[in-house]
Design a protein around this motif. Structure first.
Motif, mmCIF file in Angstrom:
data_model
loop_
_atom_site.group_PDB
_atom_site.id
_atom_site.type_symbol
_atom_site.label_atom_id
_atom_site.label_comp_id
_atom_site.label_asym_id
_atom_site.label_seq_id
_atom_site.Cartn_x
_atom_site.Cartn_y
_atom_site.Cartn_z
ATOM 1 N N LEU A 150 52.167 45.415 13.195
ATOM 2 C CA LEU A 150 52.754 45.894 11.934
ATOM 3 C C LEU A 150 53.902 46.831 12.289
ATOM 4 N N GLY A 151 55.132 46.378 12.017
ATOM 5 C CA GLY A 151 56.315 47.191 12.326
ATOM 6 C C GLY A 151 56.964 46.725 13.613
ATOM 7 N N MET A 152 58.106 46.064 13.490
ATOM 8 C CA MET A 152 58.775 45.518 14.673
ATOM 9 C C MET A 152 60.029 46.307 15.036
ATOM 10 N N GLY A 153 59.884 47.629 15.089
ATOM 11 C CA GLY A 153 60.970 48.475 15.594
ATOM 12 C C GLY A 153 60.890 48.487 17.115
ATOM 13 N N ARG A 154 61.447 49.531 17.708
ATOM 14 C CA ARG A 154 61.468 49.623 19.174
ATOM 15 C C ARG A 154 60.058 49.554 19.751
ATOM 16 N N ILE A 155 59.120 50.282 19.122
ATOM 17 C CA ILE A 155 57.759 50.359 19.677
ATOM 18 C C ILE A 155 57.014 49.037 19.476
ATOM 19 N N GLY A 156 57.147 48.444 18.305
ATOM 20 C CA GLY A 156 56.509 47.146 18.045
ATOM 21 C C GLY A 156 56.984 46.103 19.047
#
Ligand code: 8YV
Length: 313
Positions: A150-156
């Motif tokens: 859930l959440g495909m930013g840098r961390i995802g």
């Protein structure tokens, strides 16, 4: 004259020494009455250094009429009122990128710890139960399993990279699909959860994500499903999580963040199928040094009238 700043959360001693060399640093933590201490500083304070989790309350910001910059020692900006900062001409900076790997690593560690029941195995050995020839129930495999992010930013994305190494079937949800990613996009979070063995929460906190991991999502993840949260406690409906884990409608959890830190629901403390961490995803020497250097660089740039290294506002 050195600029005066307020340090709301402790940093590594070597970083605090650098802060002390460049600024007059006020530390409300050592004051008996924090609010009175801050109010007494009033217009003297031009900058705040704070953590991502604790941020800055509007009560504190209101007490500092000459505040110019809030330097967050973290990537999350949800605990700072960015609209207020913008309206008052206060700059805000954070520490993106430098902590991505550590947060992704802890996400994987919690997934492995919860699935393979590593804390239970550790206790089993220490308590002498292995030596006493007792048996420990089998755990669950991770390699090849279905991972929802859930959440495909840098961390995802960094979690996705690591999960590829575990041969996992990776899918994600975000406000949109990303063409550059080889993973399956699922528009709806309950659908993603239904089709996942493990769901890792890597979405930013804030109003837009508050409580979106709700009972429906947990039911969809199911009795063998594992929820991992390395983002913000606010993204998960915590009472619903406690209820699902108690009822066994959710298989297990690995949690680094909570709704009201440092308070963790009492019920979770007693659960063997839950792995707990004290908001520690970025807490390595290497990363905290890199984060701190970025905080120092942003402050130095601001007070020198130069452009900020990692501005948010
Ligand atoms: C830190 C965080 O624990 O980056 C964030 O947003 O919450 C964490 O990395 C925190 O900022 C340090 O207090």
């Amino acid at each position: 004259m050195k600029p005066e700043i307020l340090l709301l959360e402790a940093m590594m001693p070597e970083l605090e020494a650098k802060l002390d060399a460049a600024y007059i640093v006020h530390r409300p933590d050592s004051a008996p009455d924090k609010a009175a201490f801050i109010a007494a500083l009033g217009p003297a304070v031009r900058g705040i250094v704070t953590g991502g989790g604790i941020g800055v309350s509007n009560a504190i910001a209101d007490a500092l009429p000459k505040l110019e910059i809030i330097a967050i020692n973290g990537v999350g900006t949800d605990a700072v009122d960015l609209s207020r900062a913008k309206a008052h001409g206060v700059r805000v900076t954070n520490t993106p990128d430098v902590l991505t790997d550590d947060v992704a690593d802890l996400g994987m560690a919690l997934m492995l710890a919860a699935s393979r029941q590593i804390p239970a195995g550790d206790r089993f050995v220490r308590d002498g139960r292995w030596a006493a020839r007792e048996s420990l129930p089998l755990a669950h495999k991770v390699t090849g399993k279905k991972l929802g992010i859930l959440g495909m930013g840098r961390i995802g994305r960094a979690i996705g990279k690591r999960a590829e190494g575990f041969g996992m079937q990776i899918a994600y949800t975000d406000i949109r699909a990303f063409d550059d990613l080889p993973y399956r996009h699922v528009a709806n979070l309950p659908d993603l959860a239904r089709d996942s063995d493990i769901l890792i929460v890597a979405a930013s906190g804030g109003a837009q994500s508050r409580g979106i991991v709700n009972r429906e999502v947990m039911d969809a993840l199911g009795t063998h499903g594992i929820l991992v949260n390395v983002a913000r406690g606010s993204v998960v409906d915590e009472p619903a999580l406690v209820a699902a884990l108690q009822a066994g409608t959710l298989g297990g959890a690995g949690l680094d963040v909570f709704a009201d830190e440092p308070n963790v629901p009492r019920e979770l403390l007693a659960m063997g199928h839950v792995v707990l961490q004290p908001h520690r995803a970025s807490a390595t020497v290497e990363t905290r040094l890199a984060m701190g250097e970025l905080v120092l660089a942003n402050l130095a740039a601001h007070f020198a009238g130069e452009s900020l290294a990692t501005p948010v506002v």
